[in-house]
Design a protein around this motif. Structure first.
Motif, PDB file in Angstrom:
ATOM      1  N   ASP A   1       5.647 -50.063 -29.255  1.00 20.20           N
ATOM      2  CA  ASP A   1       5.168 -50.774 -30.037  1.00 20.20           C
ATOM      3  C   ASP A   1       3.343 -50.645 -30.362  1.00 20.20           C
ATOM      4  N   SER A   2       3.029 -49.757 -29.827  1.00 23.98           N
ATOM      5  CA  SER A   2       1.477 -49.322 -29.990  1.00 23.98           C
ATOM      6  C   SER A   2       1.503 -48.730 -31.504  1.00 23.98           C
ATOM      7  N   THR A   3       0.350 -49.066 -32.222  1.00 25.05           N
ATOM      8  CA  THR A   3       0.238 -48.735 -33.419  1.00 25.05           C
ATOM      9  C   THR A   3      -0.086 -47.173 -33.774  1.00 25.05           C
ATOM     10  N   ILE A   4       0.521 -46.209 -34.326  1.00 25.41           N
ATOM     11  CA  ILE A   4       0.440 -45.207 -34.429  1.00 25.41           C
ATOM     12  C   ILE A   4      -0.451 -44.669 -35.845  1.00 25.41           C
ATOM     13  N   ALA A   5      -0.043 -45.360 -36.842  1.00 23.39           N
ATOM     14  CA  ALA A   5      -0.819 -44.985 -38.228  1.00 23.39           C
ATOM     15  C   ALA A   5      -0.723 -46.189 -39.216  1.00 23.39           C
ATOM     16  N   ILE A   6      -1.479 -46.252 -40.112  1.00 20.97           N
ATOM     17  CA  ILE A   6      -1.704 -47.249 -41.186  1.00 20.97           C
ATOM     18  C   ILE A   6      -1.669 -46.700 -42.595  1.00 20.97           C
ATOM     19  N   ILE A   7      -0.589 -46.983 -43.248  1.00 22.28           N
ATOM     20  CA  ILE A   7      -0.336 -46.520 -44.780  1.00 22.28           C
ATOM     21  C   ILE A   7      -1.081 -47.500 -45.511  1.00 22.28           C
ATOM     22  N   ASP A   8      -1.845 -46.855 -46.666  1.00 20.91           N
ATOM     23  CA  ASP A   8      -2.281 -47.486 -47.861  1.00 20.91           C
ATOM     24  C   ASP A   8      -1.250 -48.386 -48.540  1.00 20.91           C
ATOM     25  N   THR A   9      -1.585 -49.653 -48.952  1.00 21.14           N
ATOM     26  CA  THR A   9      -0.905 -50.781 -49.192  1.00 21.14           C
ATOM     27  C   THR A   9      -1.254 -51.295 -50.678  1.00 21.14           C
ATOM     28  N   GLU A  10      -2.174 -50.716 -51.219  1.00 18.31           N
ATOM     29  CA  GLU A  10      -3.102 -51.441 -52.046  1.00 18.31           C
ATOM     30  C   GLU A  10      -1.817 -51.696 -53.485  1.00 18.31           C
ATOM     31  N   ASP A  11      -1.190 -50.426 -53.882  1.00 16.51           N
ATOM     32  CA  ASP A  11      -0.027 -50.793 -55.127  1.00 16.51           C
ATOM     33  C   ASP A  11       1.011 -51.832 -54.572  1.00 16.51           C
ATOM     34  N   LEU A  12       1.245 -52.035 -53.395  1.00 12.23           N
ATOM     35  CA  LEU A  12       2.469 -52.871 -52.772  1.00 12.23           C
ATOM     36  C   LEU A  12       1.760 -54.232 -53.141  1.00 12.23           C
ATOM     37  N   HIS A  13       0.383 -54.700 -52.679  1.00 13.30           N
ATOM     38  CA  HIS A  13       0.235 -55.733 -52.923  1.00 13.30           C
ATOM     39  C   HIS A  13       0.098 -56.305 -54.387  1.00 13.30           C
ATOM     40  N   TYR A  14      -0.300 -55.303 -55.290  1.00 16.64           N
ATOM     41  CA  TYR A  14      -0.229 -55.718 -56.618  1.00 16.64           C
ATOM     42  C   TYR A  14       1.342 -56.042 -56.962  1.00 16.64           C
ATOM     43  N   GLN A  15       2.191 -55.156 -56.640  1.00 17.16           N
ATOM     44  CA  GLN A  15       3.540 -55.514 -57.027  1.00 17.16           C
ATOM     45  C   GLN A  15       4.056 -56.899 -56.269  1.00 17.16           C
ATOM     46  N   LEU A  16       3.338 -57.131 -55.375  1.00 20.47           N
ATOM     47  CA  LEU A  16       3.968 -58.643 -54.584  1.00 20.47           C
ATOM     48  C   LEU A  16       3.353 -59.518 -55.452  1.00 20.47           C
ATOM     49  N   GLN A  17       2.021 -59.565 -55.855  1.00 18.70           N
ATOM     50  CA  GLN A  17       1.305 -60.617 -56.758  1.00 18.70           C
ATOM     51  C   GLN A  17       2.165 -60.840 -57.951  1.00 18.70           C
ATOM     52  N   GLN A  18       2.644 -59.623 -58.686  1.00 16.16           N
ATOM     53  CA  GLN A  18       3.419 -59.715 -59.830  1.00 16.16           C
ATOM     54  C   GLN A  18       4.721 -60.659 -59.777  1.00 16.16           C
ATOM     55  N   LEU A  19       5.508 -60.068 -58.535  1.00 15.88           N
ATOM     56  CA  LEU A  19       6.628 -60.790 -58.400  1.00 15.88           C
ATOM     57  C   LEU A  19       6.524 -62.241 -57.957  1.00 15.88           C
ATOM     58  N   GLN A  20       5.403 -62.755 -57.260  1.00 18.78           N
ATOM     59  CA  GLN A  20       5.149 -63.880 -56.878  1.00 18.78           C
ATOM     60  C   GLN A  20       4.836 -64.756 -58.164  1.00 18.78           C
ATOM     61  N   ALA A  21       4.474 -64.318 -59.079  1.00 17.64           N
ATOM     62  CA  ALA A  21       4.027 -64.916 -60.712  1.00 17.64           C
ATOM     63  C   ALA A  21       5.207 -65.100 -61.116  1.00 17.64           C
ATOM     64  N   ASN A  22       6.159 -64.120 -61.228  1.00 11.00           N
ATOM     65  CA  ASN A  22       7.285 -64.267 -61.980  1.00 11.00           C
ATOM     66  C   ASN A  22       8.245 -65.430 -61.122  1.00 11.00           C
ATOM     67  N   GLN A  23       7.882 -65.422 -59.815  1.00 12.75           N
ATOM     68  CA  GLN A  23       8.776 -66.387 -59.034  1.00 12.75           C
ATOM     69  C   GLN A  23       8.381 -68.103 -59.402  1.00 12.75           C
TER      70      GLN A  23
END
Length: 300
Positions: free
Chosen positions: A62-84
């Motif tokens: 469970d040690s953290t190995i790496a972190i992937i960029d998630t900027e686009d995913l956050h934008y997608q989430l905001q759009q889906l939440q607005a539609n929600q």
């Protein structure tokens, strides 16, 4: 006068002991230690923002190995939440329409029943019966459309919830964690590089429990048992470790080319896997060792 036979028996005893000395209590087989190898994938693809491990580093589960960029995913989430939010408002309106249509259809059904009774006593005309029948059909149609509209909106909400859950999982997966305790043997990507979904970012070898495979002749099989304790000797420092027979093959095979000389490679042998516990991680992946197995000609 007869000469004593003692010197003759002494010589014979010495010869017998000398012959036995060439047979050891244990047979020695060579092999290499091998741990459980795990290829760790990036479930979420994208640009790598951070890599928090190095090759050769020992890490815990469970040690953290790496972190992937998630900027686009956050934008997608905001759009889906607005539609929600929009669908939630539409659902409330649709539920109100269904409640009202339900009340209307109950009212018109009662009125239709009364009109039919009055018609039987000739208190109302056929026109009145036709009018209430037509009204009942319209209200029934409105009720049906309202319930179907509500079902459709609720189905869209479930679909949207699934999309949001998928994005949220991708966000969680963007933080790549080690599935096991072990040593980083290979690092495939560096910060700034793009990794595809399910691309392997590191290789981990769990060396807390190692295995060594040796190949024995059929004559030795009867002296070996599952769970039997054996001795393992490291070639570098000649230290001894305790191992345990974990698996004995039931199928004969030709001796692997990297085990014996060309003259003996045509011999049929059986693979034996020995487990070595290595909690302090002293033994290493690929380390050459010798496995001592009981000699049936001596132990029987």
């Amino acid at each position: 006068m007869t000469k004593p036979l003692i010197p003759f028996f002494s010589v014979l005893l010495i010869l017998i002991l000398s012959a036995c000395s060439h047979k050891t209590k244990e047979l020695v087989y060579s092999g290499t230690l091998d741990g459980v190898t795990i290829q760790v994938p990036a479930l979420t693809g994208g640009k790598i923002n951070q890599v928090l491990v190095d090759e050769g580093q020992f890490i815990q589960k469970d040690s953290t190995i790496a972190i992937i960029d998630t900027e686009d995913l956050h934008y997608q989430l905001q759009q889906l939440q607005a539609n929600q939010s929009v669908l939630a408002a539409n659902e409330m309106i649709a539920k109100t329409n269904v409640i009202q249509a339900d009340k209307d259809i109950k009212y018109v059904n009662e009125k239709y029943t009364r009109t039919q009774q009055l018609y039987q006593t000739q208190a109302v005309s056929q026109q009145a019966v036709d009018d209430i029948t037509n009204q009942k059909e319209k209200i029934t149609s409105v009720y049906y459309n309202s319930t179907e509209n509500l079902k459709q909106i609720q189905g869209n909400i479930k679909q949207l919830d699934a999309q949001i859950a998928s994005i949220q999982k991708k966000l969680r997966d963007s933080i790549i964690k080690s599935p096991s305790t072990g040593t980083i043997t290979t690092l495939y990507y560096q910060p700034g590089e793009a990794i595809p979904p399910l691309g392997n970012i590191v290789q981990i070898v769990d060396t807390r429990e190692l295995n060594v495979k040796v190949y024995v002749s059929v004559k030795l099989l009867n002296s070996l048992k599952m769970g039997q304790e054996v001795t393992i000797l490291t070639e570098g420092d000649n230290k001894e470790y305790k191992g345990q027979i974990q698996w004995i093959s039931t199928v004969a095979e030709f001796t692997p080319k990297n085990v014996l000389t060309p003259e003996t490679r045509s011999s049929l042998v059986y693979a034996v896997k020995v487990k070595v516990m290595n909690p302090n991680v002293i033994l290493k992946q690929g380390m050459p060792v010798e496995v001592k197995l009981p000699n049936p000609e001596i132990t029987k």
